[in-house]
Design a protein around this motif. Structure first.
Motif, PDB file in Angstrom:
ATOM      1  N   THR A 270       0.831  -1.203   0.000  1.00 16.13           N
ATOM      2  CA  THR A 270       0.000   0.000   0.000  1.00 16.13           C
ATOM      3  C   THR A 270       0.867   1.255   0.000  1.00 16.13           C
ATOM      4  O   THR A 270       0.576   2.226  -0.709  1.00 16.13           O
ATOM      5  CB  THR A 270      -0.937   0.009   1.223  1.00 16.13           C
ATOM      6  OG1 THR A 270      -1.765  -1.158   1.202  1.00 16.13           O
ATOM      7  CG2 THR A 270      -1.834   1.236   1.220  1.00 16.13           C
ATOM      8  N   ARG A 271       1.917   1.252   0.793  1.00 16.52           N
ATOM      9  CA  ARG A 271       2.827   2.410   0.804  1.00 16.52           C
ATOM     10  C   ARG A 271       3.447   2.630  -0.578  1.00 16.52           C
ATOM     11  O   ARG A 271       3.606   3.778  -1.023  1.00 16.52           O
ATOM     12  CB  ARG A 271       3.918   2.222   1.854  1.00 16.52           C
ATOM     13  CG  ARG A 271       3.421   2.335   3.291  1.00 16.52           C
ATOM     14  CD  ARG A 271       4.580   2.384   4.283  1.00 16.52           C
ATOM     15  NE  ARG A 271       4.056   2.442   5.645  1.00 16.52           N
ATOM     16  CZ  ARG A 271       3.866   1.383   6.425  1.00 16.52           C
ATOM     17  NH1 ARG A 271       4.191   0.169   5.971  1.00 16.52           N
ATOM     18  NH2 ARG A 271       3.366   1.511   7.635  1.00 16.52           N
ATOM     19  N   ALA A 272       3.794   1.546  -1.252  1.00 14.46           N
ATOM     20  CA  ALA A 272       4.380   1.661  -2.588  1.00 14.46           C
ATOM     21  C   ALA A 272       3.367   2.261  -3.558  1.00 14.46           C
ATOM     22  O   ALA A 272       3.718   3.100  -4.399  1.00 14.46           O
ATOM     23  CB  ALA A 272       4.843   0.289  -3.084  1.00 14.46           C
ATOM     24  N   VAL A 273       2.112   1.857  -3.444  1.00  7.85           N
ATOM     25  CA  VAL A 273       1.059   2.413  -4.299  1.00  7.85           C
ATOM     26  C   VAL A 273       0.887   3.902  -4.015  1.00  7.85           C
ATOM     27  O   VAL A 273       0.802   4.726  -4.940  1.00  7.85           O
ATOM     28  CB  VAL A 273      -0.274   1.672  -4.075  1.00  7.85           C
ATOM     29  CG1 VAL A 273      -1.409   2.376  -4.821  1.00  7.85           C
ATOM     30  CG2 VAL A 273      -0.164   0.222  -4.531  1.00  7.85           C
ATOM     31  N   MET A 274       0.838   4.262  -2.733  1.00  8.21           N
ATOM     32  CA  MET A 274       0.661   5.666  -2.365  1.00  8.21           C
ATOM     33  C   MET A 274       1.828   6.518  -2.860  1.00  8.21           C
ATOM     34  O   MET A 274       1.639   7.626  -3.378  1.00  8.21           O
ATOM     35  CB  MET A 274       0.529   5.792  -0.846  1.00  8.21           C
ATOM     36  CG  MET A 274      -0.703   5.119  -0.260  1.00  8.21           C
ATOM     37  SD  MET A 274      -2.225   5.792  -0.930  1.00  8.21           S
ATOM     38  CE  MET A 274      -3.387   4.516  -0.465  1.00  8.21           C
ATOM     39  N   THR A 275       3.042   6.013  -2.714  1.00  6.38           N
ATOM     40  CA  THR A 275       4.217   6.748  -3.177  1.00  6.38           C
ATOM     41  C   THR A 275       4.149   6.970  -4.688  1.00  6.38           C
ATOM     42  O   THR A 275       4.425   8.062  -5.189  1.00  6.38           O
ATOM     43  CB  THR A 275       5.498   5.984  -2.818  1.00  6.38           C
ATOM     44  OG1 THR A 275       5.581   5.843  -1.392  1.00  6.38           O
ATOM     45  CG2 THR A 275       6.734   6.721  -3.312  1.00  6.38           C
ATOM     46  N   ALA A 276       3.759   5.924  -5.417  1.00 11.40           N
ATOM     47  CA  ALA A 276       3.677   6.015  -6.878  1.00 11.40           C
ATOM     48  C   ALA A 276       2.627   7.007  -7.334  1.00 11.40           C
ATOM     49  O   ALA A 276       2.754   7.620  -8.404  1.00 11.40           O
ATOM     50  CB  ALA A 276       3.387   4.632  -7.460  1.00 11.40           C
ATOM     51  N   THR A 277       1.590   7.200  -6.531  1.00  8.29           N
ATOM     52  CA  THR A 277       0.513   8.124  -6.908  1.00  8.29           C
ATOM     53  C   THR A 277       0.659   9.498  -6.258  1.00  8.29           C
ATOM     54  O   THR A 277      -0.261  10.307  -6.287  1.00  8.29           O
ATOM     55  CB  THR A 277      -0.862   7.521  -6.545  1.00  8.29           C
ATOM     56  OG1 THR A 277      -0.882   7.160  -5.153  1.00  8.29           O
ATOM     57  CG2 THR A 277      -1.131   6.280  -7.383  1.00  8.29           C
TER      58      THR A 277
END
Length: 279
Positions: free
Chosen positions: A128-135
């Protein structure tokens, strides 16, 4: 309008008003007396079985001590409570985020057909953190959203959880969100989740070619005594569909995707194999 035909807006508003009454320490009878209605009428309202007049909501909010932005949001929802479908735009979609959590908690079956990312109910915190960082979401806002997403997952661990079907395109599994280590852990987490009897995970391998899910990710929620609801989300917009003619194509699509995807055992073997590839 009966509960059977209650809109998504009505059902969400009814739940919020019930929670506010409980928080205010009032019984149904006490709250009904304060606004000059009968306990049975308030019960129907809280069950989503009655169109909620904005005037009634206004009186209830006074009784419950709700003011400011929250009051304005709920009154806005009340004014459109009998409108089929629910489109919202802007920011983190606060009203719909709350409603989705409510609907997931009430559902008897949840279907998540996911073509871009691991479904939220199966994500690890690192993914989830990786998704948030990417967005572009960072800092305290990111941690708040991670906590909210992990909190939603409790619905799959409650004493009587809904049946959960996740249909995941292979492209999701191959996309290295957060790097190889994060992806390997994420895929193994899905394998472990799929061992639970109420969780069914199906993989759509790229070798099967095109399929009906390629026109977008969706969440289908089914209920014991209410109409099913479909939730769609994209960047700063979200949509709940509650008309049967709008929901039916997604039910058909689910059946088609299950027939196209690998079976449960082959899907978990596939997930384990891709996890090994990452390591």
């Amino acid at each position: 309008m009966t509960a059977r035909h209650a809109t998504a807006r009505m059902r969400s508003l009814a739940t919020e008003l019930t929670e506010l009454r409980v928080k205010a320490g009032l019984t149904t009878r006490e709250a009904a007396k304060l606004i000059g209605t009968s306990p049975s009428s308030l019960n129907r309202l809280e069950n989503g079985g009655k169109v909620i007049a904005a005037e009634d909501v206004s009186a209830l909010l006074v009784a419950y001590g709700v003011t400011g932005v929250k009051r304005g949001e709920l009154l806005g929802l009340a004014r459109e409570s009998d409108v089929q479908g629910w489109w919202e735009t802007g920011g983190s979609l606060p009203r719909q985020a709350t409603a989705l959590i409510t609907f997931e908690a009430q559902a008897t079956r949840i279907v998540n057909a996911s073509m871009l990312l691991v479904p939220g109910l199966l994500q690890t915190a690192e993914y989830t953190r990786a998704v948030m960082t990417a967005t572009g979401v960072t800092g305290a806002e990111m941690e708040s959203m991670v906590s909210a997403r992990l909190g939603r997952q409790a619905v799959l661990s409650k004493p009587r959880p809904p049946a959960y079907l996740a249909i995941i395109d292979e492209a999701v599994l191959r996309r290295p969100m957060g790097g190889a280590e994060v992806m390997a852990a994420q895929l193994r987490h899905i394998v472990e989740a799929a061992r639970r009897p109420h969780i069914d995970v199906r993989v759509l391998p790229l070798s099967r070619g095109g399929h009906t899910g390629l026109d977008g990710t969706y969440v289908l929620l089914e209920f014991a005594a209410e109409r099913p609801i479909v939730h769609l989300e994209h960047k700063r917009s979200g949509l709940f569909m509650d008309e049967l003619e709008d929901v039916s194509p997604f039910q058909t699509a689910t059946d088609t995707l299950v027939a196209t995807a690998l079976g449960p055992a082959d899907s978990t073997d596939f997930l384990a194999s891709v996890a090994d590839d990452f390591t």
